[in-house]
Write a protein that holds these residues in place. Structure first.
Motif, short mmCIF file in Angstrom:
data_model
loop_
_atom_site.label_atom_id
_atom_site.label_comp_id
_atom_site.label_asym_id
_atom_site.label_seq_id
_atom_site.Cartn_x
_atom_site.Cartn_y
_atom_site.Cartn_z
N ARG A 1 30.88 -49.78 63.73
CA ARG A 1 32.12 -50.20 64.37
C ARG A 1 33.28 -50.38 63.40
N HIS A 2 33.00 -50.85 62.18
CA HIS A 2 34.08 -51.36 61.34
C HIS A 2 34.19 -50.73 59.95
N GLN B 1 32.01 -45.02 61.14
CA GLN B 1 32.42 -45.40 62.50
C GLN B 1 32.08 -44.26 63.45
N LYS C 1 38.04 -50.13 67.20
CA LYS C 1 37.67 -51.31 66.43
C LYS C 1 38.40 -51.31 65.07
N THR C 2 38.72 -52.51 64.58
CA THR C 2 39.35 -52.62 63.27
C THR C 2 38.38 -52.19 62.18
N VAL C 3 38.89 -51.52 61.16
CA VAL C 3 38.05 -51.09 60.04
C VAL C 3 38.44 -51.85 58.79
N TYR D 1 38.65 -62.61 58.53
CA TYR D 1 37.35 -62.10 58.97
C TYR D 1 36.70 -63.08 59.94
N TYR E 1 33.65 -58.83 61.32
CA TYR E 1 34.72 -57.84 61.48
C TYR E 1 36.05 -58.42 61.02
N LYS E 2 36.98 -57.52 60.74
CA LYS E 2 38.34 -57.89 60.34
C LYS E 2 39.12 -58.28 61.58
#
Length: 368
Positions: free
Chosen positions: A285-286, A291, A299-301, A351, A365-366
């Motif tokens: 996801r991140h 991804q 989703k944020t990376v 985070y 995640y961020k």
């Protein structure tokens, strides 16, 4: 008013500078925290976004108000309650008479969109060729237990697998029953891999055990495939086409995670750890390189190179470790979460994460 909220953010807060803050005589902050405190000004994601917009205008307001402050434990002679009040309530800008900081080149990390860098780790060259890695593992685990530290399940199973390999022929039945079914002679399932793996590296496997070891490894691989399949099913509606649409990302994901085993991420008395499911949940996801799936594209990376992702996770968890340990000591059956305004700030990013009562990292995640 010597300082306003906006000026403090513009000249020090946005750069995450370590500062020494002195308070006015007679102020509430001086009465509560002493003459001065040392640390960094702290902002939630929404507060930073708002202040970024305000100071972008040359003519901006100068207002009073509470500003959160984060101090390092041991730097200031403050109680845990005072540290918490500074972190979550803050100090009044008008209570401040002076702010001192080192004059060095700094950047606003929060507003940068390019890849961030971590400092290179310090490398210490040592020769461990004459040290038995398994003996070192047993000694380390025993020292942890002796000093009240918990082991994660993987460490316990490996420890017991090595013990069984070493002392199987000498162990009385009352102890052996903790490792094997005495009637069938079958080793407990959770120990089997580690027991056979220990014999493999000592070149002690019989032909029959080699076959059994291959079967155990195949079973673990099949279990990983099932976990990966479940995550792929979540990634997009036509999940069977992921291998076509995201071929490179999927290949990279499988390559780097193929030999993964559960491992600890912190080293305190109550460790945080991750398993294969945690790893996939985060990386699919991140992490930009891995991804996978149209549902995860929004989703944020992380703004880090692939090789630095784990170090970022470990650093953020380490920075929160005292709070994590305190939480699970007092609330051993409740999850630990840092989400929304409670997200943890590190090097320009916020985070969010979620830890189960057994210490397993579920999400990370961020949040900006």
């Amino acid at each position: 008013m010597t300082y306003s909220q906006e000026e403090i953010y513009k000249f020090t807060g946005q750069y995450d500078k370590i500062v020494s803050v002195s308070f006015r005589y007679g102020s509430e902050s001086r009465e509560k925290y002493g003459n001065h405190i040392t640390g960094t000004f702290y902002y939630t994601p929404a507060e930073r976004e708002n202040l970024e917009q305000i100071i972008a205008n040359e003519e901006h307001p100068k207002t009073d108000g509470q500003i959160k402050f984060k101090v390092g434990r041991g730097i200031n002679k403050l109680t845990n309650e005072q540290i918490g009040d500074l972190r979550y309530e803050g100090i009044l800008a008008s209570d401040i008479i002076e702010i001192l900081s080192f004059a060095k080149h700094v950047e606003n990390e929060f507003s940068k969109s390019d890849i961030r860098n971590l400092p290179d780790p310090i490398t210490i060259k040592s020769n461990f060729s004459d040290i038995d890695e398994e003996e070192l593992t047993l000694w380390t685990n025993n020292q942890r237990l002796k000093n009240g530290y918990k082991l994660i399940s993987e460490e316990i199973n490996r420890h017991n697998g090595i013990i069984l390999r070493k002392y199987e022929d000498q162990m009385p039945n009352e102890h052996l029953k903790n490792f094997k079914d005495l009637q069938t002679g079958e080793i407990k399932e959770k120990l089997k891999y580690h027991y056979l793996n220990s014999k493999y590296f000592k070149d002690l496997l019989s032909d029959e055990e080699k076959t059994e070891f291959e079967e155990v490894i195949k079973k673990e691989v099949d279990a990983k495939i099932q976990i990966l399949r479940k995550e792929l099913e979540k990634s997009q509606e036509r999940w069977k086409e992921v291998g076509i649409d995201y071929k490179q990302a999927l290949a990279w994901l499988i390559h780097f995670s193929s030999n993964f085993r559960p491992e600890r991420l912190t080293h305190g008395k109550i460790p945080v750890w991750w398993d294969y499911e945690s790893l996939l949940h985060i990386y699919m996801r991140h992490v930009s390189e891995t991804q996978v799936g149209e549902r995860f594209e929004s989703k944020t990376v992380f703004q880090y190179k692939f090789k630095d992702i784990k170090r970022v996770i470990e650093t953020v968890l380490k920075n929160t470790e005292d709070e994590i340990i305190e939480h699970f000591t007092n609330n051993p059956e409740r999850d630990f979460k840092k989400v929304g305004t409670q997200s943890i700030y590190f090097n320009g990013d916020y985070y969010a994460f979620h830890i189960s009562p057994n210490g397993r990292l579920r999400t990370f995640y961020k949040n900006n």
